[in-house]
Design an enzyme around this catalytic site. Structure first.
Site, PDB file in Angstrom:
ATOM      1  N   SER A 683       0.846  -1.188   0.000  1.00 23.18           N
ATOM      2  CA  SER A 683       0.000   0.000   0.000  1.00 23.18           C
ATOM      3  C   SER A 683       0.894   1.256   0.000  1.00 23.18           C
ATOM      4  O   SER A 683       1.684   1.434  -0.921  1.00 23.18           O
ATOM      5  CB  SER A 683      -0.945  -0.030   1.201  1.00 23.18           C
ATOM      6  OG  SER A 683      -1.950   0.937   1.063  1.00 23.18           O
ATOM      7  N   ASP A 774      -9.096  -5.378  -5.281  1.00 25.72           N
ATOM      8  CA  ASP A 774      -8.698  -4.271  -4.411  1.00 25.72           C
ATOM      9  C   ASP A 774      -9.442  -3.010  -4.839  1.00 25.72           C
ATOM     10  O   ASP A 774      -9.292  -2.544  -5.968  1.00 25.72           O
ATOM     11  CB  ASP A 774      -7.181  -4.076  -4.530  1.00 25.72           C
ATOM     12  CG  ASP A 774      -6.632  -3.039  -3.570  1.00 25.72           C
ATOM     13  OD1 ASP A 774      -7.428  -2.353  -2.907  1.00 25.72           O
ATOM     14  OD2 ASP A 774      -5.395  -2.924  -3.484  1.00 25.72           O
ATOM     15  N   HIS A 806      -7.463  -5.605  -0.837  1.00 29.28           N
ATOM     16  CA  HIS A 806      -6.234  -4.847  -0.590  1.00 29.28           C
ATOM     17  C   HIS A 806      -5.236  -5.589   0.300  1.00 29.28           C
ATOM     18  O   HIS A 806      -4.029  -5.514   0.083  1.00 29.28           O
ATOM     19  CB  HIS A 806      -6.600  -3.503   0.044  1.00 29.28           C
ATOM     20  CG  HIS A 806      -5.470  -2.519   0.099  1.00 29.28           C
ATOM     21  ND1 HIS A 806      -4.771  -2.123  -1.023  1.00 29.28           N
ATOM     22  CD2 HIS A 806      -4.911  -1.843   1.142  1.00 29.28           C
ATOM     23  CE1 HIS A 806      -3.842  -1.254  -0.677  1.00 29.28           C
ATOM     24  NE2 HIS A 806      -3.902  -1.063   0.630  1.00 29.28           N
TER      25      HIS A 806
END
Length: 830
Positions: A683, A774, A806
């Site tokens: 991320s 995601d 995610h």
């Protein structure tokens, strides 16, 4: 094709990481060409290396499939590398996780008979691609503050299909909720000490799945244990129905033969991990009759969560809950505490008289906003005497725009006459800490209340909170606001409270490479200004692991480094000028050519934190012979609000410089070889990873990125949190600038802040691990960057997990992800 048949049917040109593990574990006593293979075992899928049957040997003996037919990009050496590495990873994967714990008084209430505890344990089942859940019970006997005995049940009991378990306040009943996975009805089971008392079936026409996510989730027994309030998805609206004659004028939510349903109007949901979840709604079930009522008066403008029962006063019974405005545009909720929310109270439905059925007028069903003066309020809890309502607030997040920031704790004096109004006074108990003194309380971060967090004095609560790079257990005096750290002050170990046993605490303690151990804390000095706690180790079967894993984790050493800020501008706040932290795990392995290679680990967020608590994946990487540098760059949680707020507007520069500063720090200390450094992040950690290989292209021999943010200009139009792009790129002014239609100037600025702006300099071999579902950082972000690297000739590997979001947390995906990370780094770091 079944994965278990891959040994026989090798026409499939690709072999998953888990299949490779299975190949390495099959006994040589098996026939090379069985017609069918079935493996049923509760034991780990591994045998000694002398009995290993490799994928290559199977291929060599297959006449229909020559040895040259291997998975794309594999050779014989890689196959053996995958097989041996996957065996070790499976041993780490098998380590169980303690998810929750509950305590119960003895049947006769005699303290001398001790108490009972029930632990919820989970373990990945990679074959089924689910988490296996079980319950293990124990009888607790405490003779004094220096002696504790847990008498464990001989075996855990597996629980299947269970979404939530909630004991009643007295501990005599247990609610079990089973949410369907296929649109079938939800089941509410009421258990007694020996059997199921009732099983209530709730059709989809009443409501959808019950929320058990930990955020919208709210499942609460009333005081006399006759009703349960809970949060579930509102019923699906009717969809247009068609048949052979065209459109049917009457839509329905039920399935019908000889017809089919259209899609109807698209509706916003709450984003990442909440796909299709539009409006969490409040319900109450009567556990005697099974009757269910939606709570009237809430209206259609609120999504609700975290419901609790208020004390009953003068015949009035209120429900208190958290409400978020359900506007036409819903921004992602998961991990985002910057969504405004308030505490509301509404009268609970009564099942005692038929008169209550007619009370549907607005004046009879008044809803009261209890926290109008504050922009965020959640996790409501009433004191044991019912005179005080406490709650946490993320007002720093809401007011600034940061998705997570320093929390605060507040209280409301609950009116004894039950007369509620918007004039209730919100009192600060623990304020936001801006710039903590060295070693002092840094503020509340990531705190979460137990269902009953109170000690017997009625004004002290126990909770866990981030404290720099560790998690600590705190006591908070609600009357005075005094905060005390009651878990041992160690920079290497994190502590988390599981349950209270009277005035005692059941907790877990762990480090990055030390599996969690159960601890029992007793209050030995009850002086208000100098309370002292004694912590005893609890021996039990839950946290045991393989001897091989124990041996591998006994060598590394952990230290927390305080790293001075380098090249800081003059206008930095005091908190942002303080040293940041990094956790260093030294493998202490004997390398033939000097120091072991090092992996730099970068957390996401960016307003999150890497804690010193146990991580299977990081312990696995350490066991492969790597040192780990786990960087909590400025902007991380746990270091005060000033340090956190210094990062927005400076992403891609301040955080990148902090990571490079940390790397130089350990090199200067002689702890790392500058020629053998890899970097791993997910991320925003992937944002940093791809920034680093572009801004410092000669410093990293390999990189791995999980769902990375590579191009803010692309993400802003596809993510469930486009506001995040504005805030992190522009800083404090980004909240006001946010728009759904960014200008060309906005897009150019986003591009300049993104890793893709440095892609021409990248030469580091990079592995991408992407979740196709995601919604936070859609797969297009990582794919665009990976394709650009391939275009310029940089060695690149991409794995896309079709069903993952995610976090890439499904057991098979998590396994294959870290297996490939381990093999990828071995290839370039050795």
């Amino acid at each position: 094709m079944s994965k278990l048949r891959i040994v026989v049917h090798l026409t499939n040109a690709t072999v998953s990481a888990h299949e490779l593990m299975l190949h390495s574990h099959l006994s040589s006593s098996h026939s090379i060409f069985p017609k069918r293979i079935s493996l049923f075992s509760s034991q780990p899928l591994w045998v000694s290396s002398s009995r290993r049957l490799s994928v290559l040997s199977v291929m060599d003996n297959s006449k229909s499939n020559p040895a040259k037919e291997m998975p794309a990009g594999f050779d014989a050496t890689m196959l053996e590398e995958y097989a041996s590495t996957s065996k070790l990873l499976q041993e780490f994967t098998d380590i169980p996780t303690i998810d929750k714990a509950w305590t119960f008084k003895s049947d006769d209430g005699n303290a001398e008979d001790g108490s009972h505890a029930m632990f919820s344990i989970s373990q990945p089942n990679t074959l089924a691609n689910k988490r296996k859940k079980s319950i293990l019970s124990s009888h607790i006997l405490q003779k004094n503050s220096n002696s504790i005995t847990f008498q464990w049940a001989p075996f855990p009991i597996e629980v299947t299909g269970v979404s939530a378990m909630v004991p009643s306040p007295s501990g005599t009943k247990l609610l079990i909720i089973r949410n369907p996975e296929d649109g079938s009805p939800t089941h509410f089971e009421i258990w007694g000490p020996s059997d199921v008392k009732d099983d209530f079936v709730v059709a989809q026409s009443v409501h959808g799945s019950v929320y058990t996510d930990g955020w919208f989730e709210g499942i609460s027994w009333n005081s006399d244990e006759t009703a349960v309030a809970y949060v579930a998805e509102e019923p699906n609206p009717p969809k247009p129905t068609f048949n052979n004659f065209g459109f049917k004028t009457e839509g329905t939510t039920e399935k019908e033969c000889c017809s089919w349903k259209g899609q109807g109007d698209w509706a916003e949901d709450w984003g990442e991990t909440y796909f299709g979840k539009r409006r969490p709604t409040l319900f109450v079930i009567d556990i005697n009759s099974g009757e269910i009522r939606a709570v009237e008066g809430v209206g259609n403008t609120l999504s609700v969560g975290q419901v609790v029962w208020a004390p009953s006063t003068e015949g009035q019974q209120y429900l208190v809950f958290v409400g978020w405005l359900s506007s036409d545009r819903k921004l992602g909720m998961k991990y985002c505490y910057n969504r405004p929310c308030f505490l509301y109270a509404v009268e609970a439905p009564s099942f005692k008289s038929k008169d209550s059925l007619t009370r549907n007028s607005a004046e009879d069903l008044l809803i009261v906003n209890l926290t109008l003066g504050i922009s965020s309020a959640f996790f409501p809890r009433f004191s044991p005497d019912g005179k005080c309502l406490i709650f946490l607030s993320a007002k720093s997040s809401v007011d600034s725009g940061a998705h997570s920031a320093t929390d605060s704790l507040h209280k409301i004096d609950w009116p004894s006459d039950g007369k509620l109004g918007s004039n209730l006074k919100v009192v600060d108990v623990v304020p936001v800490v801006m710039c903590p003194e060295d070693g002092c309380f840094p503020g509340l971060y990531g705190a979460k209340f137990l269902s009953d967090p109170w000690l017997s004095d009625g004004h002290t609560i126990i909770l866990s909170s981030v404290w720099c790079s560790v998690q600590a257990i705190l006591s908070v005096n609600i009357s005075s606001g005094r905060v005390s750290r009651i878990s041992p002050n160690s920079s290497n170990f994190s502590w988390d409270v599981l349950a209270l046993d009277g005035d005692n605490i059941i907790a877990i303690c762990s480090s990055v490479i030390d599996v969690p151990q159960i601890k029992y804390g007793s209050l030995i000095n009850k002086t208000p200004t100098d309370a002292q706690w004694n912590w005893l180790e609890v021996f039990g079967p839950i946290t045991k692991c393989y001897e091989n894993v124990k041996s591998l984790m006994s060598s590394p050493q952990i230290s927390t480094l305080k790293i001075p800020v380098r090249n800081s501008p003059e206008n930095l706040t005091g908190g942002a000028s303080k040293p940041f932290e990094a956790i260093f795990v030294s493998s202490k392995s004997k390398m033939p050519n000097g120091q072991e290679p090092m992996i730099v680990i970068l957390h996401g967020g960016p307003h999150s934190v890497s804690l010193s608590s146990f991580s299977k994946s990081l312990a696995f990487l350490s066991s492969l012979g790597y040192s780990l540098l786990i960087v909590n760059y400025r902007g991380s949680l746990g270091f005060g609000e000033e340090a956190l707020q210094s990062l927005p507007g400076n992403v891609g520069s301040q955080d990148v410089n902090d990571v490079l500063t940390a790397i130089d720090y350990v090199i200067d200390k002689g702890l790392a070889d500058p020629s053998k450094i890899a970097v791993l992040g997910g991320s925003h950690g992937g944002f940093l990873t791809t920034h680093l290989i572009g801004q410092a292209p000669d410093r990293f021999v390999a990189a791995a990125a999980r769902n990375p943010v590579c191009n803010l200009a692309l993400m802003v139009g596809t993510s469930d949190i486009p506001d995040w792009c504005f805030f992190e790129a522009y800083g404090s002014e980004g909240k006001a600038l946010f728009t759904e239609s960014p200008s060309s100037e906005h897009l150019a600025f986003f591009h300049s802040k993104s890793p893709i702006s440095h892609i021409s300099k990248v030469k580091t071999p990079t592995l991408f691990l992407l979740g196709a579902k995601d919604l936070r950082v859609p797969v297009s972000n990582g794919l665009q960057y990976a394709r650009a690297l391939k275009e310029k000739g940089v060695e690149t590997k991409v794995i896309v997990f079709p069903e993952d979001v995610h976090g890439i947390e499904r057991p098979q995906s998590d396994f294959e992800s870290f297996l490939n990370i381990g093999v990828w780094f071995k290839k370039y770091c050795r």
